[in-house]
Design a protein around this motif. Sequence first.
Motif, mmCIF file in Angstrom:
data_model
loop_
_atom_site.group_PDB
_atom_site.id
_atom_site.type_symbol
_atom_site.label_atom_id
_atom_site.label_comp_id
_atom_site.label_asym_id
_atom_site.label_seq_id
_atom_site.Cartn_x
_atom_site.Cartn_y
_atom_site.Cartn_z
ATOM 1 N N VAL A 176 0.815 -1.217 0.000
ATOM 2 C CA VAL A 176 0.000 0.000 0.000
ATOM 3 C C VAL A 176 0.850 1.270 0.000
ATOM 4 N N ASP A 177 2.090 1.182 0.477
ATOM 5 C CA ASP A 177 2.966 2.346 0.492
ATOM 6 C C ASP A 177 3.740 2.518 -0.808
ATOM 7 N N ILE A 178 3.848 1.457 -1.582
ATOM 8 C CA ILE A 178 4.527 1.515 -2.880
ATOM 9 C C ILE A 178 3.541 1.863 -4.000
ATOM 10 N N LYS A 179 2.314 1.427 -3.856
ATOM 11 C CA LYS A 179 1.294 1.594 -4.889
ATOM 12 C C LYS A 179 1.178 3.020 -5.437
ATOM 13 N N PRO A 180 1.209 4.078 -4.587
ATOM 14 C CA PRO A 180 1.027 5.431 -5.137
ATOM 15 C C PRO A 180 2.090 5.858 -6.147
ATOM 16 N N PHE A 181 3.240 5.178 -6.177
ATOM 17 C CA PHE A 181 4.336 5.591 -7.045
ATOM 18 C C PHE A 181 4.491 4.711 -8.283
ATOM 19 N N VAL A 182 3.779 3.588 -8.330
ATOM 20 C CA VAL A 182 3.992 2.597 -9.389
ATOM 21 C C VAL A 182 3.762 3.183 -10.775
ATOM 22 N N ASN A 183 2.731 3.973 -10.940
ATOM 23 C CA ASN A 183 2.391 4.488 -12.279
ATOM 24 C C ASN A 183 3.216 5.703 -12.697
ATOM 25 N N ASP A 184 4.136 6.127 -11.837
ATOM 26 C CA ASP A 184 4.972 7.280 -12.175
ATOM 27 C C ASP A 184 6.337 6.879 -12.739
ATOM 28 N N CYS A 185 6.574 5.578 -12.862
ATOM 29 C CA CYS A 185 7.863 5.118 -13.401
ATOM 30 C C CYS A 185 7.959 5.408 -14.896
ATOM 31 N N ARG A 186 9.176 5.523 -15.394
ATOM 32 C CA ARG A 186 9.381 5.832 -16.814
ATOM 33 C C ARG A 186 8.847 4.707 -17.692
ATOM 34 N N TYR A 187 9.057 3.454 -17.256
ATOM 35 C CA TYR A 187 8.634 2.306 -18.073
ATOM 36 C C TYR A 187 7.410 1.645 -17.440
ATOM 37 N N PRO A 188 6.393 1.336 -18.245
ATOM 38 C CA PRO A 188 5.155 0.768 -17.689
ATOM 39 C C PRO A 188 5.343 -0.613 -17.063
ATOM 40 N N ASN A 189 6.366 -1.362 -17.515
ATOM 41 C CA ASN A 189 6.602 -2.695 -16.968
ATOM 42 C C ASN A 189 7.758 -2.691 -15.967
ATOM 43 N N CYS A 190 7.978 -1.579 -15.319
ATOM 44 C CA CYS A 190 9.091 -1.435 -14.371
ATOM 45 C C CYS A 190 8.930 -2.407 -13.207
ATOM 46 N N THR A 191 9.992 -3.103 -12.863
ATOM 47 C CA THR A 191 9.971 -4.006 -11.710
ATOM 48 C C THR A 191 10.396 -3.304 -10.435
ATOM 49 N N HIS A 192 10.838 -2.054 -10.555
ATOM 50 C CA HIS A 192 11.281 -1.240 -9.413
ATOM 51 C C HIS A 192 12.533 -1.834 -8.763
ATOM 52 N N ASP A 193 13.293 -2.534 -9.588
ATOM 53 C CA ASP A 193 14.506 -3.173 -9.083
ATOM 54 C C ASP A 193 15.755 -2.449 -9.583
ATOM 55 N N HIS A 194 15.843 -2.276 -10.931
ATOM 56 C CA HIS A 194 17.072 -1.732 -11.511
ATOM 57 C C HIS A 194 16.828 -0.729 -12.642
ATOM 58 N N GLU A 195 15.584 -0.597 -13.099
ATOM 59 C CA GLU A 195 15.308 0.199 -14.284
ATOM 60 C C GLU A 195 15.554 1.696 -14.020
ATOM 61 N N PRO A 196 16.034 2.409 -15.032
ATOM 62 C CA PRO A 196 16.204 3.867 -14.886
ATOM 63 C C PRO A 196 14.841 4.556 -14.839
ATOM 64 N N GLY A 197 14.804 5.689 -14.180
ATOM 65 C CA GLY A 197 13.562 6.453 -14.107
ATOM 66 C C GLY A 197 12.505 5.806 -13.243
ATOM 67 N N CYS A 198 12.918 5.028 -12.252
ATOM 68 C CA CYS A 198 11.960 4.327 -11.389
ATOM 69 C C CYS A 198 11.500 5.264 -10.268
ATOM 70 N N ALA A 199 10.203 5.546 -10.235
ATOM 71 C CA ALA A 199 9.651 6.443 -9.218
ATOM 72 C C ALA A 199 9.640 5.797 -7.841
ATOM 73 N N VAL A 200 9.550 4.480 -7.799
ATOM 74 C CA VAL A 200 9.536 3.783 -6.513
ATOM 75 C C VAL A 200 10.892 3.904 -5.829
ATOM 76 N N ARG A 201 11.961 3.641 -6.585
ATOM 77 C CA ARG A 201 13.293 3.754 -5.987
ATOM 78 C C ARG A 201 13.585 5.195 -5.583
#
Length: 357
Positions: free
Chosen positions: A308-333
């Motif tokens: 629930v604390d990560i959800k608000p940022f998921v759709n702000d990542c640069r890539y729609p299939n971002c795993t929030h692990d290593h991708e550039p432009g990750c809003a979660v990280r």
Amino acid sequence: MARRKYEPTYEYEEFEAEFESLAEEPRRGRKPKPKKASANLLPGIVIRARGHHYDVLLDAPDEAAQSGTQDGRAGDTVLLCEVRGRLLLEKGRDTLVAVGDRVWVMPHGKGRGWIERIEERHSVLSRQQPGTTVPAEDVILANPDQALVVFAVAQPEPHLRMLDRFLVIAEANELPAIICANKIDLTGEAQARSLFQPYEEIGYRVIYASAVTRAGIDELRDLLLDRITVVTGPSGVGKSSLLNAIHPDLNLRTGDLRDFLDKGRHTTRAAQLFHLPFGRRTFVADTPGIRELGLYEIDPADLGFYFVDIKPFVNDCRYPNCTHDHEPGCAVRAAVEAGKIRRERYESYLRLLHGDE
């Protein structure tokens, strides 16, 4: 794996004969209205599944059903029921009758009945049906109202990544979750809050409880009243002691909750409801649907939505299939680095993402 074909079996010749006589009848709706001749239908709830038979707890005693068995508390009437053949004809890929379903039954014989109608479900705890890749819902528990996740603050030490796993499963099933931080008499409430307050900050309700001092007991009792609650958590956290404190007449020995909740279990994934002796519709269920259900049904791309604390940022990542692990432009990280997401929760997300325990 190939889907296992549904092949109903029946233990009674009279039921087989009825099923055959109905085989040529036209298909009917999921919840047919009773005919005038069915005025004796009684409402109840399915509390246990026994293959193709179901224990149904009637809402109230009735002269037509006084031959039923007594279960749960004084005055409870339980009928062993089968499903009317015409309903079986309508069974598709999904679960027709599940523990927790509200049903209408017609008593017949001693302690027996037919399930004539099945009410619409308002919620489910479910999984993809094992053995098939075709979309098919396997309902483990129907109509749960909430999950009570119990962790001790000490003895045993809380494993918060395991708590995160329980919460993800509850979120994936759209099941409201309440956290109970138990045994606060061992550490004091201040230390307990230091461990569990981060969950309050992200929106979860946390009850700080002790069966010894009775802290939080009245609050827990009010939460359970007239609801179906999935009670879960690691062994040794004091679930039995809490239920004894909530209602002393249960007289559960320490560690007996598994026996209390496992009574009559026939399969490793079967749920069973137990009627607590306060409130007409107060039930608890301990089911592998929340305790052991793996995360393999959850698409890794969706896992972030169940934090629930990560959800608000998921759709702000640069890539729609971002795993929030290593991708550039990750809003979660970026949110983790900015302190908007606690690093411990993010690390818990990564461990679940990669299948680590």
